[in-house]
Scaffold this motif. Structure first.
Motif, mmCIF file in Angstrom:
data_model
loop_
_atom_site.group_PDB
_atom_site.id
_atom_site.type_symbol
_atom_site.label_atom_id
_atom_site.label_comp_id
_atom_site.label_asym_id
_atom_site.label_seq_id
_atom_site.Cartn_x
_atom_site.Cartn_y
_atom_site.Cartn_z
ATOM 1 N N PHE A 95 11.368 33.099 -40.109
ATOM 2 C CA PHE A 95 11.610 31.737 -40.576
ATOM 3 C C PHE A 95 10.404 30.844 -40.290
ATOM 4 O O PHE A 95 9.916 30.125 -41.176
ATOM 5 N N VAL A 96 9.918 30.877 -39.061
ATOM 6 C CA VAL A 96 8.764 30.048 -38.679
ATOM 7 C C VAL A 96 7.528 30.490 -39.455
ATOM 8 O O VAL A 96 6.754 29.653 -39.927
ATOM 9 N N SER A 97 7.353 31.784 -39.620
ATOM 10 C CA SER A 97 6.241 32.287 -40.417
ATOM 11 C C SER A 97 6.320 31.738 -41.835
ATOM 12 O O SER A 97 5.321 31.284 -42.398
ATOM 13 N N GLY A 98 7.505 31.755 -42.413
ATOM 14 C CA GLY A 98 7.696 31.236 -43.774
ATOM 15 C C GLY A 98 7.376 29.759 -43.883
ATOM 16 O O GLY A 98 6.785 29.314 -44.875
ATOM 17 N N ARG A 103 3.718 25.825 -46.137
ATOM 18 C CA ARG A 103 2.840 24.656 -45.995
ATOM 19 C C ARG A 103 1.402 25.015 -46.358
ATOM 20 O O ARG A 103 0.699 24.244 -47.014
ATOM 21 N N GLY A 104 0.955 26.174 -45.937
ATOM 22 C CA GLY A 104 -0.420 26.573 -46.205
ATOM 23 C C GLY A 104 -0.688 26.833 -47.673
ATOM 24 O O GLY A 104 -1.713 26.421 -48.207
ATOM 25 N N ILE A 133 -1.734 28.965 -42.676
ATOM 26 C CA ILE A 133 -1.670 30.372 -43.094
ATOM 27 C C ILE A 133 -1.941 31.291 -41.903
ATOM 28 O O ILE A 133 -1.258 32.300 -41.718
ATOM 29 N N PHE A 134 -2.908 30.929 -41.070
ATOM 30 C CA PHE A 134 -3.180 31.707 -39.851
ATOM 31 C C PHE A 134 -1.938 31.758 -38.965
ATOM 32 O O PHE A 134 -1.557 32.830 -38.472
ATOM 33 N N LEU A 135 -1.294 30.602 -38.757
ATOM 34 C CA LEU A 135 -0.093 30.572 -37.924
ATOM 35 C C LEU A 135 1.024 31.399 -38.553
ATOM 36 O O LEU A 135 1.747 32.113 -37.849
ATOM 37 N N GLY A 136 1.159 31.314 -39.868
ATOM 38 C CA GLY A 136 2.154 32.133 -40.554
ATOM 39 C C GLY A 136 1.896 33.614 -40.338
ATOM 40 O O GLY A 136 2.829 34.389 -40.087
ATOM 41 N N ILE A 137 0.639 34.008 -40.423
ATOM 42 C CA ILE A 137 0.276 35.411 -40.208
ATOM 43 C C ILE A 137 0.562 35.829 -38.770
ATOM 44 O O ILE A 137 1.084 36.924 -38.532
ATOM 45 N N THR A 138 0.241 34.976 -37.805
ATOM 46 C CA THR A 138 0.457 35.371 -36.404
ATOM 47 C C THR A 138 1.939 35.582 -36.106
ATOM 48 O O THR A 138 2.289 36.541 -35.414
ATOM 49 N N PHE A 139 2.802 34.713 -36.647
ATOM 50 C CA PHE A 139 4.238 34.922 -36.422
ATOM 51 C C PHE A 139 4.716 36.189 -37.128
ATOM 52 O O PHE A 139 5.568 36.903 -36.608
ATOM 53 N N LEU A 140 4.157 36.474 -38.294
ATOM 54 C CA LEU A 140 4.517 37.694 -39.005
ATOM 55 C C LEU A 140 4.030 38.927 -38.248
ATOM 56 O O LEU A 140 4.763 39.922 -38.124
ATOM 57 N N VAL A 141 2.823 38.866 -37.720
ATOM 58 C CA VAL A 141 2.279 39.989 -36.945
ATOM 59 C C VAL A 141 3.121 40.214 -35.686
ATOM 60 O O VAL A 141 3.382 41.368 -35.306
ATOM 61 N N MET A 142 3.549 39.138 -35.047
ATOM 62 C CA MET A 142 4.427 39.301 -33.879
ATOM 63 C C MET A 142 5.706 40.034 -34.274
ATOM 64 O O MET A 142 6.198 40.899 -33.550
ATOM 65 N N MET A 143 6.235 39.673 -35.440
ATOM 66 C CA MET A 143 7.458 40.320 -35.912
ATOM 67 C C MET A 143 7.216 41.788 -36.194
ATOM 68 O O MET A 143 8.014 42.647 -35.823
ATOM 69 N N ILE A 144 6.103 42.079 -36.841
ATOM 70 C CA ILE A 144 5.782 43.472 -37.158
ATOM 71 C C ILE A 144 5.531 44.254 -35.856
ATOM 72 O O ILE A 144 5.889 45.413 -35.755
ATOM 73 N N GLY A 145 4.935 43.590 -34.872
ATOM 74 C CA GLY A 145 4.668 44.236 -33.581
ATOM 75 C C GLY A 145 5.877 44.280 -32.670
ATOM 76 O O GLY A 145 5.754 44.580 -31.482
ATOM 77 N N TRP A 146 7.004 43.942 -33.195
ATOM 78 C CA TRP A 146 8.244 43.915 -32.417
ATOM 79 C C TRP A 146 8.468 45.277 -31.822
ATOM 80 O O TRP A 146 8.872 45.570 -30.787
#
Length: 146
Positions: A95-98, A103-104, A133-146
């Motif tokens: 959600f936060v990534s989205g 916004r980006g 976009i960077f922040l969106g990617i970092t939250f997505l990467v955290m999710m993928i690295g779950w």
């Protein structure tokens, strides 16, 4: 794994910094502008009314809460979170990534930017959009690295 932790810490620091900037604006700060109208043109893009103190603090609170998510993600097993929280956390990261991706990306669309002041369009394309976009990617990467 250290890369993911470093990325999470950088994400948290950036969000706290942007949160503090919103608090500064809520308290009447003018940077990066020189006058209220200059700040409105540079940071908000249109209008003559500066957002209320409440609005600035509301956004600052949201950003600050978002800054806690990388820490919760890093410490998710040490915090002894219950099963339901561990299940919901990935959805919150998505959600936060989205939010940040949206916004980006929206800031690059001409039918949206045509309503903004030129200085804001320049700043949003050079600073705000890439940061989001960077922040969106970092939250997505955290999710993928779950």
């Amino acid at each position: 794994m250290y890369f993911l932790y470093t990325l999470a810490i950088v994400t948290s620091i950036l969000l706290v910094a942007v949160s503090m900037l919103h608090i500064y604006w809520g308290l009447g700060g003018l940077w990066p502008g020189k006058t209220k109208q200059d700040l409105i043109d540079r940071v908000f893009g249109k209008g003559t009314q500066f957002p209320s103190t409440f609005s600035c603090f509301f956004v600052a609170t949201g950003l600050f809460l978002f800054s806690a998510l990388p820490w919760i993600w890093m410490l998710r097993f040490s915090l002894e979170l219950d099963h339901q929280t561990l299940i919901l956390l990935p959805y919150l990261l998505y959600f936060v990534s989205g939010i940040f991706f949206l916004r980006g990306v929206l800031g690059y669309l001409p039918f949206i930017t045509k309503h903004w002041k030129p200085i804001f369009v320049k700043n949003t394309k050079r600073i705000y959009n890439p940061l989001c976009i960077f922040l969106g990617i970092t939250f997505l990467v955290m999710m993928i690295g779950w």
